[in-house]
Design a protein around this motif. Structure first.
Motif, PDB file in Angstrom:
ATOM      1  N   GLY A   3       0.498  -1.607  -0.216  1.00 57.30           N
ATOM      2  CA  GLY A   3      -0.225   0.404   0.454  1.00 57.30           C
ATOM      3  C   GLY A   3       0.633   0.960  -0.039  1.00 57.30           C
ATOM      4  O   GLY A   3       0.966   2.206  -0.782  1.00 57.30           O
ATOM      5  N   LEU A   4       1.340   1.616   1.146  1.00 55.66           N
ATOM      6  CA  LEU A   4       3.251   2.797   0.586  1.00 55.66           C
ATOM      7  C   LEU A   4       3.996   2.476  -0.555  1.00 55.66           C
ATOM      8  O   LEU A   4       3.557   4.209  -0.165  1.00 55.66           O
ATOM      9  CB  LEU A   4       3.555   2.748   2.173  1.00 55.66           C
ATOM     10  CG  LEU A   4       2.830   2.330   3.954  1.00 55.66           C
ATOM     11  CD1 LEU A   4       4.256   2.085   4.370  1.00 55.66           C
ATOM     12  CD2 LEU A   4       1.904   4.062   3.645  1.00 55.66           C
ATOM     13  N   TYR A   5       3.657   1.440  -0.564  1.00 59.49           N
ATOM     14  CA  TYR A   5       4.600   1.512  -1.557  1.00 59.49           C
ATOM     15  C   TYR A   5       3.784   2.352  -3.499  1.00 59.49           C
ATOM     16  O   TYR A   5       4.441   2.982  -3.986  1.00 59.49           O
ATOM     17  CB  TYR A   5       5.612   0.557  -2.274  1.00 59.49           C
ATOM     18  CG  TYR A   5       6.598   1.131  -3.516  1.00 59.49           C
ATOM     19  CD1 TYR A   5       7.793   1.572  -3.212  1.00 59.49           C
ATOM     20  CD2 TYR A   5       6.254   0.024  -4.557  1.00 59.49           C
ATOM     21  CE1 TYR A   5       8.182   1.783  -4.132  1.00 59.49           C
ATOM     22  CE2 TYR A   5       7.174   0.853  -6.364  1.00 59.49           C
ATOM     23  CZ  TYR A   5       8.596   1.385  -5.337  1.00 59.49           C
ATOM     24  OH  TYR A   5       9.099   1.179  -6.428  1.00 59.49           O
ATOM     25  N   SER A  59      14.783   4.568  -4.410  1.00 54.03           N
ATOM     26  CA  SER A  59      14.282   3.846  -3.743  1.00 54.03           C
ATOM     27  C   SER A  59      15.053   2.665  -4.094  1.00 54.03           C
ATOM     28  O   SER A  59      15.110   1.430  -2.577  1.00 54.03           O
ATOM     29  CB  SER A  59      12.677   3.309  -4.044  1.00 54.03           C
ATOM     30  OG  SER A  59      11.741   4.709  -3.635  1.00 54.03           O
ATOM     31  N   ALA A  60      15.131   1.975  -4.534  1.00 51.14           N
ATOM     32  CA  ALA A  60      16.253   0.534  -5.643  1.00 51.14           C
ATOM     33  C   ALA A  60      17.455   1.089  -4.476  1.00 51.14           C
ATOM     34  O   ALA A  60      17.954   0.092  -3.459  1.00 51.14           O
ATOM     35  CB  ALA A  60      16.547   0.116  -7.012  1.00 51.14           C
ATOM     36  N   GLN A  61      18.338   1.789  -4.853  1.00 49.89           N
ATOM     37  CA  GLN A  61      19.492   2.005  -4.036  1.00 49.89           C
ATOM     38  C   GLN A  61      19.243   2.145  -2.435  1.00 49.89           C
ATOM     39  O   GLN A  61      20.339   1.914  -2.060  1.00 49.89           O
ATOM     40  CB  GLN A  61      19.945   3.741  -4.529  1.00 49.89           C
ATOM     41  CG  GLN A  61      22.044   3.495  -4.233  1.00 49.89           C
ATOM     42  CD  GLN A  61      22.594   2.242  -4.787  1.00 49.89           C
ATOM     43  OE1 GLN A  61      22.471   2.066  -5.928  1.00 49.89           O
ATOM     44  NE2 GLN A  61      23.206   1.950  -3.883  1.00 49.89           N
ATOM     45  N   MET A  95       4.886   5.264  -5.416  1.00 45.39           N
ATOM     46  CA  MET A  95       4.611   5.008  -7.013  1.00 45.39           C
ATOM     47  C   MET A  95       3.871   6.107  -7.787  1.00 45.39           C
ATOM     48  O   MET A  95       4.091   6.823  -8.567  1.00 45.39           O
ATOM     49  CB  MET A  95       4.927   3.890  -7.583  1.00 45.39           C
ATOM     50  CG  MET A  95       6.047   3.247  -7.233  1.00 45.39           C
ATOM     51  SD  MET A  95       7.783   4.066  -8.129  1.00 45.39           S
ATOM     52  CE  MET A  95       7.116   3.785  -9.360  1.00 45.39           C
ATOM     53  N   MET A  96       2.354   5.995  -7.430  1.00 45.30           N
ATOM     54  CA  MET A  96       1.642   7.364  -8.119  1.00 45.30           C
ATOM     55  C   MET A  96       1.750   8.310  -8.127  1.00 45.30           C
ATOM     56  O   MET A  96       1.320   9.344  -8.537  1.00 45.30           O
ATOM     57  CB  MET A  96       0.243   6.545  -7.243  1.00 45.30           C
ATOM     58  CG  MET A  96      -0.547   5.413  -7.951  1.00 45.30           C
ATOM     59  SD  MET A  96      -0.494   5.130  -9.390  1.00 45.30           S
ATOM     60  CE  MET A  96      -2.165   6.078 -10.153  1.00 45.30           C
TER      61      MET A  96
END
Length: 71
Positions: A12-14, A61-63, A18-19
């Protein structure tokens, strides 16, 4: 667009993040039943193919995930 997200777990948070990154004009509200600061000790596993997708769509976020991950 107005978006209500029910549940503030990882998905839900991610989704909300992203939206908002996709369109900063979206109005997003995340609803959570537990009080702020409540944790349940869950863990999340990130496979390399998921990290590759994150690097493509959300490199910051990936990093951060790679930097903070426990091997």
């Amino acid at each position: 667009m107005k978006i209500s997200c029910v549940g503030a777990g990882p998905a839900g948070l991610y989704f909300a993040i992203m939206m908002k990154r996709h369109n900063p004009n979206h109005e997003i509200v995340v609803h959570e039943r537990n009080p702020a600061g409540t944790t349940h000790g869950w863990g999340v596993v990130f496979w390399e193919d998921l990290l590759a997708t994150l690097r493509t769509n959300d490199p910051d976020s990936a990093q951060a995930i790679v930097d903070q991950a426990v091997p």
